[in-house]
Design a protein around this motif. Structure first.
Motif, PDB file in Angstrom:
ATOM      1  N   VAL A  68       0.847  -1.182   0.000  1.00 19.89           N
ATOM      2  CA  VAL A  68       0.000   0.000   0.000  1.00 19.89           C
ATOM      3  C   VAL A  68       0.890   1.242   0.000  1.00 19.89           C
ATOM      4  N   ASP A  69       0.480   2.257  -0.768  1.00 21.62           N
ATOM      5  CA  ASP A  69       1.189   3.532  -0.757  1.00 21.62           C
ATOM      6  C   ASP A  69       0.536   4.439   0.287  1.00 21.62           C
ATOM      7  N   LEU A  70       1.221   4.618   1.395  1.00 22.71           N
ATOM      8  CA  LEU A  70       0.644   5.344   2.523  1.00 22.71           C
ATOM      9  C   LEU A  70       0.449   6.823   2.196  1.00 22.71           C
ATOM     10  N   ALA A  71       1.331   7.378   1.358  1.00 20.13           N
ATOM     11  CA  ALA A  71       1.210   8.795   0.995  1.00 20.13           C
ATOM     12  C   ALA A  71      -0.092   9.015   0.214  1.00 20.13           C
ATOM     13  N   ARG A  72      -0.401   8.064  -0.680  1.00 15.32           N
ATOM     14  CA  ARG A  72      -1.612   8.194  -1.482  1.00 15.32           C
ATOM     15  C   ARG A  72      -2.846   8.056  -0.576  1.00 15.32           C
ATOM     16  N   LEU A  73      -2.810   7.079   0.341  1.00 16.73           N
ATOM     17  CA  LEU A  73      -3.930   6.905   1.271  1.00 16.73           C
ATOM     18  C   LEU A  73      -4.154   8.170   2.081  1.00 16.73           C
ATOM     19  N   ALA A  74      -3.049   8.761   2.563  1.00 18.60           N
ATOM     20  CA  ALA A  74      -3.173   9.963   3.387  1.00 18.60           C
ATOM     21  C   ALA A  74      -3.800  11.094   2.582  1.00 18.60           C
ATOM     22  N   ARG A  75      -3.428  11.184   1.287  1.00 17.46           N
ATOM     23  CA  ARG A  75      -3.983  12.238   0.432  1.00 17.46           C
ATOM     24  C   ARG A  75      -5.473  12.012   0.235  1.00 17.46           C
ATOM     25  N   GLN A  76      -5.848  10.753  -0.060  1.00 18.51           N
ATOM     26  CA  GLN A  76      -7.267  10.441  -0.261  1.00 18.51           C
ATOM     27  C   GLN A  76      -8.092  10.771   0.975  1.00 18.51           C
ATOM     28  N   VAL A  77      -7.584  10.337   2.134  1.00 22.53           N
ATOM     29  CA  VAL A  77      -8.338  10.555   3.369  1.00 22.53           C
ATOM     30  C   VAL A  77      -8.473  12.046   3.649  1.00 22.53           C
ATOM     31  N   SER A  78      -7.394  12.809   3.419  1.00 19.46           N
ATOM     32  CA  SER A  78      -7.441  14.250   3.660  1.00 19.46           C
ATOM     33  C   SER A  78      -8.492  14.907   2.769  1.00 19.46           C
ATOM     34  N   GLU A  79      -8.553  14.446   1.508  1.00 18.17           N
ATOM     35  CA  GLU A  79      -9.537  15.021   0.594  1.00 18.17           C
ATOM     36  C   GLU A  79     -10.954  14.654   1.000  1.00 18.17           C
ATOM     37  N   SER A  80     -11.161  13.369   1.346  1.00 17.09           N
ATOM     38  CA  SER A  80     -12.530  12.949   1.626  1.00 17.09           C
ATOM     39  C   SER A  80     -13.041  13.534   2.948  1.00 17.09           C
ATOM     40  N   LEU A  81     -12.139  13.893   3.852  1.00 19.00           N
ATOM     41  CA  LEU A  81     -12.602  14.438   5.127  1.00 19.00           C
ATOM     42  C   LEU A  81     -12.529  15.966   5.169  1.00 19.00           C
ATOM     43  N   ALA A  82     -12.195  16.578   4.020  1.00 21.44           N
ATOM     44  CA  ALA A  82     -12.061  18.040   3.997  1.00 21.44           C
ATOM     45  C   ALA A  82     -13.378  18.711   4.384  1.00 21.44           C
ATOM     46  N   ARG A  83     -14.492  18.105   3.971  1.00 21.31           N
ATOM     47  CA  ARG A  83     -15.791  18.724   4.274  1.00 21.31           C
ATOM     48  C   ARG A  83     -16.111  18.643   5.756  1.00 21.31           C
ATOM     49  N   LEU A  84     -15.842  17.441   6.323  1.00 23.37           N
ATOM     50  CA  LEU A  84     -16.071  17.280   7.765  1.00 23.37           C
ATOM     51  C   LEU A  84     -15.273  18.315   8.550  1.00 23.37           C
ATOM     52  N   ALA A  85     -14.025  18.512   8.102  1.00 26.57           N
ATOM     53  CA  ALA A  85     -13.167  19.482   8.776  1.00 26.57           C
ATOM     54  C   ALA A  85     -13.739  20.889   8.613  1.00 26.57           C
ATOM     55  N   ALA A  86     -14.216  21.197   7.392  1.00 25.00           N
ATOM     56  CA  ALA A  86     -14.770  22.526   7.134  1.00 25.00           C
ATOM     57  C   ALA A  86     -15.969  22.792   8.044  1.00 25.00           C
ATOM     58  N   ASP A  87     -16.768  21.733   8.293  1.00 21.62           N
ATOM     59  CA  ASP A  87     -17.925  21.888   9.184  1.00 21.62           C
ATOM     60  C   ASP A  87     -17.489  22.318  10.581  1.00 21.62           C
ATOM     61  N   SER A  88     -16.310  21.869  11.008  1.00 23.33           N
ATOM     62  CA  SER A  88     -15.815  22.275  12.322  1.00 23.33           C
ATOM     63  C   SER A  88     -14.946  23.519  12.226  1.00 23.33           C
ATOM     64  N   GLY A  89     -14.941  24.154  11.062  1.00 21.95           N
ATOM     65  CA  GLY A  89     -14.163  25.370  10.881  1.00 21.95           C
ATOM     66  C   GLY A  89     -12.666  25.119  10.794  1.00 21.95           C
ATOM     67  N   LEU A  90     -12.297  23.979  10.214  1.00 24.27           N
ATOM     68  CA  LEU A  90     -10.871  23.621  10.152  1.00 24.27           C
ATOM     69  C   LEU A  90     -10.449  23.398   8.710  1.00 24.27           C
ATOM     70  N   VAL A  91      -9.169  23.598   8.463  1.00 22.85           N
ATOM     71  CA  VAL A  91      -8.606  23.313   7.146  1.00 22.85           C
ATOM     72  C   VAL A  91      -7.576  22.198   7.307  1.00 22.85           C
ATOM     73  N   ILE A  92      -7.610  21.224   6.395  1.00 24.94           N
ATOM     74  CA  ILE A  92      -6.596  20.154   6.453  1.00 24.94           C
ATOM     75  C   ILE A  92      -5.449  20.513   5.523  1.00 24.94           C
ATOM     76  N   GLU A  93      -4.261  20.677   6.082  1.00 29.84           N
ATOM     77  CA  GLU A  93      -3.073  20.921   5.267  1.00 29.84           C
ATOM     78  C   GLU A  93      -2.344  19.603   5.097  1.00 29.84           C
ATOM     79  N   THR A  94      -1.869  19.334   3.897  1.00 33.74           N
ATOM     80  CA  THR A  94      -1.108  18.097   3.704  1.00 33.74           C
ATOM     81  C   THR A  94       0.337  18.436   3.374  1.00 33.74           C
ATOM     82  N   ARG A  95       1.234  17.691   3.983  1.00 32.53           N
ATOM     83  CA  ARG A  95       2.668  17.801   3.645  1.00 32.53           C
ATOM     84  C   ARG A  95       3.138  16.407   3.295  1.00 32.53           C
ATOM     85  N   LEU A  96       2.788  16.006   2.076  1.00 31.92           N
ATOM     86  CA  LEU A  96       3.061  14.635   1.667  1.00 31.92           C
ATOM     87  C   LEU A  96       4.061  14.626   0.522  1.00 31.92           C
ATOM     88  N   PRO A  97       4.992  13.665   0.533  1.00 40.46           N
ATOM     89  CA  PRO A  97       5.961  13.592  -0.566  1.00 40.46           C
ATOM     90  C   PRO A  97       5.286  13.074  -1.830  1.00 40.46           C
TER      91      PRO A  97
END
Lengths: 423, 242
Positions: free
Chosen positions: A271-300
């Motif tokens: 499994v490519d963990l960097a890709r998984l982390a990117r996918q999860v960050s994207e799919s949860l961006a809305r949930l984060a926005a609902d709590s007034g948060l932004v997800i920043e990614t620092r992935l290689p």
């Protein structure tokens, strides 16, 4: 003659060799007789040697070749070469853990499933030292000392993951001095048993509270609040929230129990963990926005490969990011970063989810991964937490040979890092 | 075994010692596991069994002591053999202590289970015991393979046990302050937690001994660690906090 045969290749030599082998007793007797005769006659033995060479040549050329060797190739074909199969290949093909050991209880061979189950098992390991339970010692003594034809025992390892095996030991072949130890995995049956017990214990404990409150509201609705429209509406709202919480709890309990039942992960899947982390960050961006948060990614950009199960590792990352969303407070952002750490032995891939909320008091950190452990019960309930999220994370990581580390500073936030061996 | 002596019986004696240590280790691991299980599931029968099992460890330690003395007197071992033999004495003493501590936990089961304990506390103890059991398993596996690679990690992980213990300590204090009727059971649980933490320390000791047997050198110095329990005080009643 024989020299010529050898020079001409193996084929013409074979019948010659067979003939000589078949007549070896006669030839030996003849040789001895010639030598004795020659010595008795006062010779030096040279003439005897010459005479014997002549006899040998005649035997090689003229004596009838025996039948047996000529039948051999046909038999081999019928058995598909089974006779010549190295035991090592056969043992390696067995899907269950299998260990071959000698009279002293010293390990000679362990197949790949055995290494996957018990870690490195180098040749020369003393088995009684590695398998220490009283039952295993009795089992080994049974075949080694008492000379029993077969011995059975149950072997359990509780940590890091609970596993139970039915083990049998028996000698290989007749008086080969070798023994085989075979492990039959019974963990699944045992885990299903435990899962039932655990589920009842946890569920009864954790479901009782919302159930009691729903029962109370129903009683009020049927009695004093029967005709109060406003109260009815607010009570129904609370009841809905409580049932939703129970449903979430059951989902989490089931997912944890399912994980505990499943056997090992397939060590071949990557499994490519960097890709998984990117996918999860994207799919949860809305949930984060609902709590007034932004997800920043620092992935290689380069993939970070680990051995593991994509769905399970996705759940790990989701749980961590969801957690961060719940407890980031007004930190404004969540940072998801990943890196490959070559300094550790073996090299690790790490993913860190950092929030900038109120942080976690130090005394709670070691215990966060216990089931239903909550730093603050009320806050957790308000955030729709079930108390199982990190327990699930820890369990999945343990199965993958990884770990979770948590760092937090009060008032500055918390960082959850997963460490997995790089593949 | 790895090395061969001209006297085959000498090899046999060393092998016998290693096997007895492993058997002791197996017993000690089992006792820890069952003692905590008895505590968590309030199983008085299992607790009695653990208490009885301690005699096995005591006898095994005496046997190892006797054997090592005979081996030293007869063979006058040197270098690796001597480390092996002295290591056996030290490890068997540590394992015997682990057995005593597990037995002590089992003895408290009756007192603790007189009143119903909060599930959360027992889960905490179980988690602490799992950490200690992992340490014990890893050092004994390292002894089996004479492999010093993982030992430093084992010793460093002792910090996790200490942190967990400190957290449990704090929680137990809170329960006692909440209701003085909890004091009896919580004090027993506190001793149980302390015993488990001590078992972790013995695992660390064994790690150092195994490292010495395998490499002939002392383990590299430990990172300094802090023990917070001495300073833990619960300032406010939890009722005020909520």
């Amino acid at each position: 003659m024989a020299m010529n045969g050898e020079a001409g290749g193996a084929k013409p030599l074979a019948p010659v060799r067979a003939r000589l082998a078949a007549a070896r007793r006669t030839l030996a007797a003849a040789g001895l007789a010639i030598l004795a005769l020659d010595l008795w006659a006062g010779g030096s033995g040279l003439r005897a040697a010459l005479a014997f060479a002549a006899v040998l040549a005649v035997a090689a050329l003229v004596a009838p070749a025996p039948d047996v060797p000529r039948r051999r190739p046909r038999e081999e074909r019928r058995e598909g070469g089974f006779e010549r199969l190295p035991a090592r290949h056969l043992a390696a093909a067995v899907p269950d853990p299998l260990i071959v050991f000698d009279r002293d209880g010293t390990l000679l061979f362990a197949n790949a499933p055995a290494v996957a189950a018990f870690g490195a098992l180098p040749v020369g390991t003393a088995l009684p030292l590695r398998f220490r339970t009283p039952e295993m010692h009795a089992l080994l003594d049974g075949v080694l000392q008492a000379g029993r034809a077969q011995a059975l025992a149950d072997y359990m390892e509780r940590v890091p993951i609970e596993r139970l095996y039915r083990v049998s030991a028996r000698p290989i072949g007749e008086a080969s001095g070798l023994f085989v130890l075979m492990f039959e995995d019974q963990s699944e049956a045992r885990r299903i048993d435990r899962m039932r017990a655990d589920f009842i214990a946890n569920a009864s404990h954790e479901l009782r509270t919302p159930l009691a409150s729903i029962a109370g509201f129903i009683e009020t609705l049927r009695g004093p609040a029967r005709d109060d429209a406003a109260a009815r509406d607010s009570f129904l709202q609370i009841m809905q929230a409580q049932t939703a919480r129970m449903a979430r709890l059951i989902d989490d309990l089931l997912s944890l129990s399912r994980l505990e039942v499943k056997p090992y992960i397939d060590p071949d899947s990557r499994v490519d963990l960097a890709r998984l982390a990117r996918q999860v960050s994207e799919s949860l961006a809305r949930l984060a926005a609902d709590s007034g948060l932004v997800i920043e990614t620092r992935l290689p950009d380069a993939p970070l490969m680990v051995a593991g199960h994509a769905d399970e590792l996705t759940q790990v990352l989701e749980n961590l990011v969801e957690n961060a969303c719940k407890y980031a407070g007004d930190g404004g952002r969540i940072v998801v970063s990943a890196t490959r750490d070559a300094a550790t032995e073996p090299p690790e891939v790490t993913v860190t989810v950092t929030d900038f909320g109120p942080g976690i008091p130090k005394e709670h950190i070691p215990r966060l991964t216990e089931r239903f452990y909550r730093v603050d019960v009320e806050a957790s309930r308000a955030q729709k937490g079930t108390g199982l999220g990190l327990a699930i994370v820890k369990h999945i990581l343990t199965r993958h040979g990884g770990r979770l580390s948590i760092r937090s500073e009060l008032g500055a936030g918390a960082a959850f890092t997963i460490h997995l061996p790089a593949a | 075994m790895r090395s061969q002596h001209i006297m085959r019986s000498y090899d046999e004696e060393l092998k016998f010692l290693a096997n007895r240590i492993a058997a002791m280790g197996g017993h000690a691991e089992r006792m820890l596991e069952q003692a905590v299980q008895a505590l968590v599931s309030e199983d008085a029968d299992l607790a009695r069994k653990v208490v009885a099992d301690d005699a096995v460890l005591d006898a095994a330690q005496r046997e190892i002591d006797d054997k090592t003395i005979i081996v030293i007197a007869k063979r006058q071992p040197m270098a690796g053999d001597l480390r092996e033999i002295v290591g056996a004495i030290r490890i068997s003493a540590d394992l015997e202590r682990v057995g005593d501590l597990a037995k002590n936990i089992a003895k408290r089961v009756a007192a603790v289970s007189q009143t119903r304990q909060p599930v959360r506390l027992l889960r905490g103890l179980q988690a602490l015991a799992d950490l200690a059991a992992t340490q014990l398993k890893e050092v004994l596996d390292a002894y089996a393979g004479r492999s010093p690679d993982k030992l430093a990690a084992v010793r460093d992980r002792d910090e996790q046990i200490d942190a967990m213990y400190t957290s449990l300590f704090r929680e137990l204090l809170t329960y006692m302050m909440e209701d003085p009727r909890n004091i009896t059971a919580c004090t027993h649980l506190l001793f149980c937690a302390k015993n488990i933490e001590r078992i972790g320390d013995h695992a660390t000791n064994i790690a150092e001994t195994v490292y010495h047997i395998a490499t002939g050198a002392e383990m590299p110095p430990e990172r300094p660690k802090e023990d917070d329990t001495h300073t833990v005080v619960v300032e406010r009643l939890p009722a005020e906090r909520e």
